[in-house]
Design a protein around this motif. Structure first.
Motif, PDB file in Angstrom:
ATOM      1  N   PHE A 217       0.815  -1.211   0.000  1.00 35.97           N
ATOM      2  CA  PHE A 217       0.000   0.000   0.000  1.00 35.97           C
ATOM      3  C   PHE A 217       0.853   1.268   0.000  1.00 35.97           C
ATOM      4  N   GLY A 218       2.176   1.110  -0.149  1.00 29.99           N
ATOM      5  CA  GLY A 218       3.054   2.272  -0.217  1.00 29.99           C
ATOM      6  C   GLY A 218       3.497   2.803   1.122  1.00 29.99           C
ATOM      7  N   PHE A 219       3.166   2.081   2.206  1.00 28.76           N
ATOM      8  CA  PHE A 219       3.613   2.493   3.536  1.00 28.76           C
ATOM      9  C   PHE A 219       4.865   1.707   3.869  1.00 28.76           C
ATOM     10  N   HIS A 220       6.018   2.340   3.743  1.00 28.05           N
ATOM     11  CA  HIS A 220       7.295   1.640   3.847  1.00 28.05           C
ATOM     12  C   HIS A 220       7.831   1.686   5.276  1.00 28.05           C
ATOM     13  N   VAL A 221       7.868   0.521   5.901  1.00 33.96           N
ATOM     14  CA  VAL A 221       8.414   0.397   7.255  1.00 33.96           C
ATOM     15  C   VAL A 221       9.911   0.093   7.134  1.00 33.96           C
ATOM     16  N   PRO A 222      10.788   0.904   7.730  1.00 35.48           N
ATOM     17  CA  PRO A 222      12.228   0.638   7.634  1.00 35.48           C
ATOM     18  C   PRO A 222      12.570  -0.769   8.117  1.00 35.48           C
TER      19      PRO A 222
END
Length: 266
Positions: free
Chosen positions: A226-231
């Motif tokens: 969904f484009g939510f990038h968790v490091p």
């Protein structure tokens, strides 16, 4: 750049070492999944399943590297639902609904991982529920068929391979370096697979911890889709901390057992 020039280039060696370390870190979740799934097979098939799963992962990653032009196109949006999240701290939306081929693969892979891990947690929490499953009465564990195990390993290998190769592409444009890094990484994983699987099997509490990791990784894959990038550093730091705590608990339990055994002898 030819092979001789690559071998004499310090930057190429630095890129190779960095890639190998990165691929090993990114491959830990894949290896944990293979270990848990293979441990549900009969003992004589477990090692074979791990070798086949990792060999298929190697073949898949090399094929993806040879199709690197097509692989990059997976990052091109296929459709957009026209919804975006509120701007984040850098002005970028917190999530997006413009989905590329890579996003769809990550979403499907994340959902599959959530389903599989949740199902395994259920079997661990409800040991008497074996509906629709093969069950080994002698070992008290639910088993799967060899073909079903390989099919599930292939499905997750595809997801992890695409994510891994796209990360490698972002670090170097030299295909020989990427292929070498993948071969070295899978070789290390082949060596580590059996000891890891046996260690998990001998320590049941680690199974639940590993399944919790798979749930977390599944959620991260869905968020990434969904484009939510968790490091990734946060994820692996949390995993390392949890493992360290569990290892301390294992040491404590072993010392307590040894103390009780000494008391009984005395």
């Amino acid at each position: 750049m030819d092979i001789v020039a690559l071998l004499s280039d310090p930057a190429a060696w630095a890129a190779l070492i960095t890639l190998v370390i990165l691929e090993i870190v990114l491959g830990i979740d894949n290896l944990v999944f293979i270990a848990i799934l293979s441990n549900k097979l009969p003992p004589e098939q477990q090692s074979k399943a791990r070798r086949i799963g990792l060999a298929l992962a190697l073949i898949m990653r090399i094929c993806l590297l040879l199709l690197i032009g097509w692989l990059v196109t997976l990052q091109t949006p296929l459709f957009d639902l026209g919804i975006t999240g509120a701007p984040g701290e850098h002005g970028q939306p917190t999530f997006e609904t413009a989905f590329s081929g890579r996003d769809l693969i990550l979403l499907v892979g994340g959902l599959f991982l959530l389903w599989k891990a949740t199902k395994e947690i259920h079997h661990n929490m409800e040991p008497d529920d074996h509906s629709g499953e093969m069950f080994d009465k002698n070992k008290g564990v639910v088993q799967v068929s060899f073909n079903a195990a390989i099919a599930q390993i292939i499905a997750l290998d595809l997801v992890f391979s695409i994510d891994s190769i796209l990360t490698a592409v972002g670090m170097t444009d030299q295909v020989p370096i990427m292929v070498t890094a993948v071969v070295i990484t899978v070789g290390i994983m082949l060596v580590a697979a059996d000891p890891l699987a046996k260690f998990i099997e001998k320590n049941p509490t680690l199974v639940m911890l590993a399944l919790a990791f798979l749930v977390m990784i599944g959620l991260v894959l869905i968020a990434d889709g969904f484009g939510f990038h968790v490091p990734k550093g946060y994820i692996y730091a949390a995993m390392a901390f949890s493992v360290a705590v569990e290892l301390l608990n294992m040491v404590k339990r072993n010392r307590r057992k040894a103390a009780l055994a000494t008391e009984h002898i005395a």
